[in-house]
Structure formats: C-alpha cells, structure tokens
Design an enzyme around this catalytic site. Sequence first.
Site, mmCIF file in Angstrom:
data_model
loop_
_atom_site.group_PDB
_atom_site.id
_atom_site.type_symbol
_atom_site.label_atom_id
_atom_site.label_comp_id
_atom_site.label_asym_id
_atom_site.label_seq_id
_atom_site.Cartn_x
_atom_site.Cartn_y
_atom_site.Cartn_z
ATOM 1 N N TRP A 1 0.825 -1.216 0.000
ATOM 2 C CA TRP A 1 0.000 0.000 0.000
ATOM 3 C C TRP A 1 0.853 1.257 0.000
ATOM 4 C CZ3 TRP A 1 -5.085 1.765 0.313
ATOM 5 C CH2 TRP A 1 -5.256 3.067 0.804
ATOM 6 N N MET A 2 0.448 2.261 -0.774
ATOM 7 C CA MET A 2 0.993 3.611 -0.585
ATOM 8 C C MET A 2 -0.145 4.624 -0.644
ATOM 9 S SD MET A 2 2.437 5.217 -4.099
ATOM 10 C CE MET A 2 1.348 6.641 -3.860
ATOM 11 N N ASN A 3 0.062 5.740 0.084
ATOM 12 C CA ASN A 3 -0.845 6.865 -0.134
ATOM 13 C C ASN A 3 -0.057 8.169 -0.277
ATOM 14 O OD1 ASN A 3 -1.167 5.942 2.836
ATOM 15 N ND2 ASN A 3 -2.158 7.907 3.029
ATOM 16 N N ASP A 4 -0.209 9.142 0.577
ATOM 17 C CA ASP A 4 0.258 10.506 0.291
ATOM 18 C C ASP A 4 1.759 10.612 -0.011
ATOM 19 O OD1 ASP A 4 -2.159 10.497 1.635
ATOM 20 O OD2 ASP A 4 -1.489 11.727 3.287
ATOM 21 N N GLN B 1 3.584 7.728 2.200
ATOM 22 C CA GLN B 1 2.894 6.903 3.193
ATOM 23 C C GLN B 1 2.863 5.460 2.688
ATOM 24 O OE1 GLN B 1 0.658 8.554 6.185
ATOM 25 N NE2 GLN B 1 2.783 9.182 5.925
ATOM 26 N N ARG C 1 -3.144 17.427 12.102
ATOM 27 C CA ARG C 1 -2.078 16.667 11.438
ATOM 28 C C ARG C 1 -1.530 17.327 10.174
ATOM 29 N NH1 ARG C 1 -6.636 13.306 11.183
ATOM 30 N NH2 ARG C 1 -7.609 13.100 9.127
ATOM 31 N N GLU D 1 -7.163 18.044 5.325
ATOM 32 C CA GLU D 1 -5.899 17.334 5.509
ATOM 33 C C GLU D 1 -4.857 17.928 4.561
ATOM 34 O OE1 GLU D 1 -7.231 12.886 6.665
ATOM 35 O OE2 GLU D 1 -7.486 13.325 4.561
HETATM 36 N N1 DQQ Z 1 -3.231 10.354 5.054
HETATM 37 C C1 DQQ Z 1 -2.344 10.351 6.168
HETATM 38 C C2 DQQ Z 1 -2.771 11.477 7.030
HETATM 39 C C3 DQQ Z 1 -3.472 12.364 6.074
HETATM 40 C C4 DQQ Z 1 -4.183 11.388 5.178
HETATM 41 C C5 DQQ Z 1 -2.418 9.021 6.858
HETATM 42 C C6 DQQ Z 1 -4.559 11.910 3.846
HETATM 43 O O1 DQQ Z 1 -1.661 12.098 7.648
HETATM 44 O O2 DQQ Z 1 -4.297 13.252 6.745
HETATM 45 O O3 DQQ Z 1 -1.926 8.002 6.013
HETATM 46 O O4 DQQ Z 1 -4.655 10.881 2.902
#
Ligand code: DQQ
Length: 472
Positions: A27-30, A46, A149, A210
Amino acid sequence: MRNHFEGQPPLEDPHRPQYHFLPPANWMNDPNGLIQWKNQFHLFYQYNPYGAFHGSIHWGHAVSTDLVHWRHLPVALAPTPDGPDKDGCWSGCAIDHNGVPTIFYTGVSPQVQCTATSSDDLLTWQKRLQPVIAAPPPDIREHAGGDLRDPFVWRQDGLWYMLLTSKIEGGGGLVLLYRSADTINWEYLHPLISGDVNQRDPFWTGTIWECPNLIDFGDKQVILVSLQGTPNTFLYVCYFTGEFRQESFTTHSRHILVPTNIFYAPQVMRLDDGRVILFSWILEDRTARSALQAGWSGMMSLPLECSLLEAGKLGLAPVRELQSLRKNHSRFVNLQPNGSFLLLQGQALEILARFEPAPGSAFGLKVRCSPDGQEQTLIICRENQVIIDSERSSLNTDVNRRITSLPVEIEGRINLHIFLDHSILEVFVNDQSYLVSRIYPSRPDSLGIGVFAEGSVNIPQLDVWVLDSIWE
Ligand code: DQQ
C-alpha cells in the site's frame, strides 16, 4: 519488519503502471517530504510494508535525478513501539534547516507533531523523542475530535511557519498557523482558513481538512487542502488563492483542483530552478479485495508543474523531463474522422493531439478498446467540456466506472495531451487543466487507440509515443 522488496506483485500484472511511481509492492498513499537535496529529488510516501491496505503507516523513500526515473531506498521512518508515533508515521514535509535535513510528520495516536533529522543525506533519520506539538491548541481542543495533522513548514521573514489541518466537530475543516524561531518550540497563532458549515452549499468543503500546502507565487499565495466529507464520503482537493500577509490569509477565490475523488493529498516542492512541482496520491478505483489480490494499491500522479494562470487559477502541466521516456514515435496528419476508427495499439503511451472542430461537434479519442468495442474508454470533447467516460472501460464488476468532466472553452481548437499507463489515464487540456481516471480493462486485447467525431473536426496532427519504463 518485513522488507518491502518481498512479495513483489507479478510482473505480468496488466494493471501495474510502468512509468508512474509506486513501491515494489503493498500500500501507498500521500507523497511526503518532497525535497531537492544536493541535485537529487527525494520522494517519501505513506507506506504499509505489511500489505495492500492502509495500516501501520511508515515513510517509504525513493530518489531521482530527473523527477521521472526513481530508485527505491530503504524505508525512512517506521513507528517506534512506545513512541509518540507507535500507531503510525503520518504525513508531513521536509526542510533544509541550516544545512540539516529535517522532517516534520504526525505521530499517532493521539495525533502529535514529531520531527527527525538526518546526518547521512536523508538515508536514515534520528527522531526527537518528544513531539514538538503535543496537543491541539486550547481553543479548538474540545472541537477537533483529536484531529490535528500533516505539518507543512516553510521559512519566511527569518521565522519558520507551520500549517496544520484539523476540524471543528459539526463545523468544517480548518487550517491552523504556527510559528517558531528554532523549529522545536512552536507557538500557535490562529486559524488561517476555515471551511463551510452548510452542507447544502454546492461548494461545501467537507467535515475535515488534511495535507495543507502553501505555494508562494510572489505577490499571490495559494493554499491547497485535501477535503473529506462524511457521511457522504467524498475526497477532493481544493485551493484558495489570495495573499498571506502579516500572518493572515485573505482569500480571493477558491476552486476545486481536479474534479475527481481519486486524486488526493498532493504535495508541492519548489525546485532550485524556480518551478513548482506537485505529486499527488492516485487512489485505486476498484474494490479493496481486488487491490489485496493484486498485492499493491495506489500510485503517484505524474510529476506536474504548477503555475498561477492569468485567470487566477492553478495550471497543471506535465514536466518536460517526461519527454526522456519517449521511444517509438508515430505521427498522423490531417485526420478527419467521421464516426470512429482505430489508429494503433498500446497501453503505455503519450498522445498529443490538436483538434479543430466545427461548432457543435463532439469528438475525441478512445483508448484501451477491444476490437469489438466491448471495452473502451472515451475522452470526449463536447459543449465546452472534456469528459473521461469510463462506463465501458471494463467488463470486470469489481471495478468502478464513471464519468469525469472538466469545463473548458473550446473555441475552434483544443489540444489534448494524454498519458496512458496501463490502469491510469491522465489528460491535460491545452497543457493547463488536468483530469485523471483509473481504468482496468479485463480483456488482453483491449489495446486499441482511436479517434472519433460526430459532426466535423480536423486533426491537423496527432503524435503518439510509446513510453519507456522509469525503472532501471
Ligand atoms: N493520510 C495520512 C494522514 C493524512 C491522510 C495518513 C490523507 O496524515 O491526513 O496516512 O490521505
């Protein structure tokens, strides 16, 4: 910790992109911590090393000399058992603090702001044990539900400033402003922008914000935030143009950056050559089960160059370095489609097409078409809109199909600049506006690329390049 090079998804996975950044598996996100350091670009992100789902969030790390070709580096940040980030190292940024690479990120739970420094050119990071911001400010503590955050830090007038995002329960999203002389002691100043309360407002900005970013364009500033709405969950990115002066922000206008909910949590970096580059998390648009089966989830957008257009909106264009991926080239001239026809086949392509339509015509391109047209995705220009129609993109029922549209002025001519990379389709209109969609054709022969028109259109020139992989 499991190494993220284990469990590689099969190379023959037809949906895995080859010229978009993503980790080898999982998995990846931000995007996080984007920074140019000693002539290299660092991209953190992430990352969950344990599977293709959001959980146990680490910071993955990669490096590039041209924003396009990437080399994976070891994971940069992992949760420390019993530390303030024991439940995850969430999003944040990187700065050059008097020659010391320094990152800020959110530790969970509860959500606190943490920092770490590197003494080996960003490879390994030494965390400061105590958070630099340990709790929400008193005036919003009771209303924020623990959400605070995604630090974004920059230097201005001899001081460091930080943006954090939060919410007011029953209210809306918030961007909060902090200031520091030394990057360790942070003073809360005030909310910089707050969202709408009225959920019926057509431009309702959601329940929580966010990933704030501030882009400095000299006499104007732009603040980007990613918005989430519950219970009717939506995700999108919004930006406020205006002026950041004397620690306050005056909003001139606000806009949606990309009209879709698969483009989220972008981050910007200013390069030494002055360009502002943006990467965004591109979400999957299929069931969580399909992503788990595939063994990977999420990718980065192409590197996008961000500019402030005369009309006061943000422009997004592909960075010129992408041209280094161009391989085989085909050129078509003076096409005048009446109905539709296929030109060639491919699934990792760049297409640049100029259209000169007669008033009232509908026209465009189609990609990932099976020979019988059972599967196909259309990029349609009509009635001052550019539309990605993925309703027939796949026979697979685990996949979302949708219409994504962007208003544009089509006055006699329009340029479409298209990047197709297996399951991602990015469309730049006049190299200023951007649309993106995910498509997952199920048939191996859904490879056709064609043009179509209802009415009259001339296509003086249409160029297609097969694009190379970004991996060595
Ligand atoms: N993803 C992160 C948070 C952010 C959110 C957590 C946005 O820090 O607010 O993985 O996708």
